[in-house]
Design a protein around this motif. Structure first.
Motif, PDB file in Angstrom:
ATOM      1  N   MET A   1     -27.976  60.562 -38.796  1.00  0.00           N
ATOM      2  CA  MET A   1     -28.623  61.514 -37.919  1.00  0.00           C
ATOM      3  C   MET A   1     -29.288  60.779 -36.763  1.00  0.00           C
ATOM      4  O   MET A   1     -29.905  59.738 -36.948  1.00  0.00           O
ATOM      5  N   ILE A   2     -29.166  61.329 -35.589  1.00  0.00           N
ATOM      6  CA  ILE A   2     -29.760  60.756 -34.388  1.00  0.00           C
ATOM      7  C   ILE A   2     -31.238  61.117 -34.334  1.00  0.00           C
ATOM      8  O   ILE A   2     -31.610  62.272 -34.572  1.00  0.00           O
ATOM      9  N   THR A   3     -32.078  60.136 -34.028  1.00  0.00           N
ATOM     10  CA  THR A   3     -33.504  60.383 -33.861  1.00  0.00           C
ATOM     11  C   THR A   3     -33.976  59.812 -32.532  1.00  0.00           C
ATOM     12  O   THR A   3     -33.328  58.942 -31.959  1.00  0.00           O
ATOM     13  N   HIS A   4     -35.104  60.283 -32.070  1.00  0.00           N
ATOM     14  CA  HIS A   4     -35.742  59.817 -30.833  1.00  0.00           C
ATOM     15  C   HIS A   4     -34.779  59.866 -29.647  1.00  0.00           C
ATOM     16  O   HIS A   4     -34.739  58.951 -28.830  1.00  0.00           O
ATOM     17  N   PHE A   5     -34.024  60.951 -29.542  1.00  0.00           N
ATOM     18  CA  PHE A   5     -33.050  61.105 -28.459  1.00  0.00           C
ATOM     19  C   PHE A   5     -33.774  61.332 -27.137  1.00  0.00           C
ATOM     20  O   PHE A   5     -34.668  62.171 -27.045  1.00  0.00           O
ATOM     21  N   GLN A   6     -33.391  60.579 -26.117  1.00  0.00           N
ATOM     22  CA  GLN A   6     -33.946  60.734 -24.775  1.00  0.00           C
ATOM     23  C   GLN A   6     -32.818  60.672 -23.760  1.00  0.00           C
ATOM     24  O   GLN A   6     -31.816  59.985 -23.971  1.00  0.00           O
ATOM     25  N   TYR A   7     -32.996  61.394 -22.670  1.00  0.00           N
ATOM     26  CA  TYR A   7     -32.020  61.351 -21.583  1.00  0.00           C
ATOM     27  C   TYR A   7     -32.761  61.493 -20.261  1.00  0.00           C
ATOM     28  O   TYR A   7     -33.855  62.050 -20.205  1.00  0.00           O
ATOM     29  N   LYS A   8     -32.175  60.941 -19.216  1.00  0.00           N
ATOM     30  CA  LYS A   8     -32.698  61.118 -17.862  1.00  0.00           C
ATOM     31  C   LYS A   8     -31.541  60.989 -16.889  1.00  0.00           C
ATOM     32  O   LYS A   8     -30.546  60.309 -17.168  1.00  0.00           O
ATOM     33  N   PRO A   9     -31.644  61.653 -15.746  1.00  0.00           N
ATOM     34  CA  PRO A   9     -30.553  61.598 -14.765  1.00  0.00           C
ATOM     35  C   PRO A   9     -30.323  60.175 -14.269  1.00  0.00           C
ATOM     36  O   PRO A   9     -31.261  59.385 -14.159  1.00  0.00           O
ATOM     37  N   LEU A  10     -29.078  59.869 -13.964  1.00  0.00           N
ATOM     38  CA  LEU A  10     -28.735  58.563 -13.400  1.00  0.00           C
ATOM     39  C   LEU A  10     -29.203  58.440 -11.960  1.00  0.00           C
ATOM     40  O   LEU A  10     -29.508  57.356 -11.492  1.00  0.00           O
TER      41      LEU A  10
ATOM     42  N   LEU B   1     -26.435  65.603  -9.159  1.00  0.00           N
ATOM     43  CA  LEU B   1     -25.306  64.707  -9.409  1.00  0.00           C
ATOM     44  C   LEU B   1     -25.184  64.464 -10.909  1.00  0.00           C
ATOM     45  O   LEU B   1     -26.179  64.222 -11.585  1.00  0.00           O
ATOM     46  N   PRO B   2     -23.987  64.533 -11.446  1.00  0.00           N
ATOM     47  CA  PRO B   2     -23.817  64.383 -12.891  1.00  0.00           C
ATOM     48  C   PRO B   2     -23.939  62.934 -13.365  1.00  0.00           C
ATOM     49  O   PRO B   2     -23.691  62.000 -12.607  1.00  0.00           O
ATOM     50  N   GLY B   3     -24.336  62.790 -14.602  1.00  0.00           N
ATOM     51  CA  GLY B   3     -24.469  61.487 -15.236  1.00  0.00           C
ATOM     52  C   GLY B   3     -25.881  61.302 -15.744  1.00  0.00           C
ATOM     53  O   GLY B   3     -26.844  61.598 -15.038  1.00  0.00           O
ATOM     54  N   TRP B   4     -26.010  60.872 -16.990  1.00  0.00           N
ATOM     55  CA  TRP B   4     -27.314  60.714 -17.603  1.00  0.00           C
ATOM     56  C   TRP B   4     -27.381  59.421 -18.389  1.00  0.00           C
ATOM     57  O   TRP B   4     -26.415  59.007 -19.021  1.00  0.00           O
ATOM     58  N   ARG B   5     -28.527  58.782 -18.345  1.00  0.00           N
ATOM     59  CA  ARG B   5     -28.802  57.615 -19.154  1.00  0.00           C
ATOM     60  C   ARG B   5     -29.376  58.144 -20.469  1.00  0.00           C
ATOM     61  O   ARG B   5     -30.314  58.941 -20.460  1.00  0.00           O
ATOM     62  N   ILE B   6     -28.790  57.742 -21.589  1.00  0.00           N
ATOM     63  CA  ILE B   6     -29.238  58.228 -22.897  1.00  0.00           C
ATOM     64  C   ILE B   6     -29.703  57.057 -23.758  1.00  0.00           C
ATOM     65  O   ILE B   6     -29.256  55.920 -23.568  1.00  0.00           O
ATOM     66  N   SER B   7     -30.596  57.361 -24.682  1.00  0.00           N
ATOM     67  CA  SER B   7     -31.008  56.369 -25.683  1.00  0.00           C
ATOM     68  C   SER B   7     -31.427  57.115 -26.941  1.00  0.00           C
ATOM     69  O   SER B   7     -31.912  58.255 -26.877  1.00  0.00           O
ATOM     70  N   PHE B   8     -31.229  56.472 -28.082  1.00  0.00           N
ATOM     71  CA  PHE B   8     -31.541  57.094 -29.366  1.00  0.00           C
ATOM     72  C   PHE B   8     -31.452  56.050 -30.470  1.00  0.00           C
ATOM     73  O   PHE B   8     -31.009  54.919 -30.238  1.00  0.00           O
ATOM     74  N   TYR B   9     -31.874  56.442 -31.659  1.00  0.00           N
ATOM     75  CA  TYR B   9     -31.733  55.613 -32.853  1.00  0.00           C
ATOM     76  C   TYR B   9     -30.784  56.304 -33.813  1.00  0.00           C
ATOM     77  O   TYR B   9     -30.802  57.525 -33.947  1.00  0.00           O
ATOM     78  N   PHE B  10     -29.952  55.514 -34.458  1.00  0.00           N
ATOM     79  CA  PHE B  10     -29.038  56.009 -35.487  1.00  0.00           C
ATOM     80  C   PHE B  10     -29.037  54.995 -36.616  1.00  0.00           C
ATOM     81  O   PHE B  10     -28.709  53.824 -36.390  1.00  0.00           O
TER      82      PHE B  10
END
Length: 69
Positions: free
Chosen positions: A1-10, A16-25
């Motif tokens: 399960m993914i935890t601490h999911f974060q995203y922000k626009p590039l 404009l499309p595209g996102w920087r993502i980070s998470f823990y698995f």
């Protein structure tokens, strides 16, 4: 399960499309770029082939909920 999911626009211009993502698995930190076509460009750490499909579907679902709602 993914935890601490974060995203922000590039880009500063959020239309404009595209996102920087980070998470823990499973205790491992992952980051990357989520493209508008659903492709994920992994950063410093990429998941195993066994986990990648599962992670990809979870991220896609999260992005649909948060970005494309």
């Amino acid at each position: 399960m993914i935890t601490h999911f974060q995203y922000k626009p590039l880009f500063k211009q959020t239309s404009l499309p595209g996102w920087r993502i980070s998470f823990y698995f499973r205790g491992t930190h992952f980051d990357g770029i989520y493209h508008k076509n659903g492709q994920i460009e992994w950063g410093s750490t990429s998941p195993t082939k066994e986990d990648e499909k599962n992670i990809h579907s979870q991220i896609h679902e999260l992005m649909l909920f948060h970005v494309y709602e």
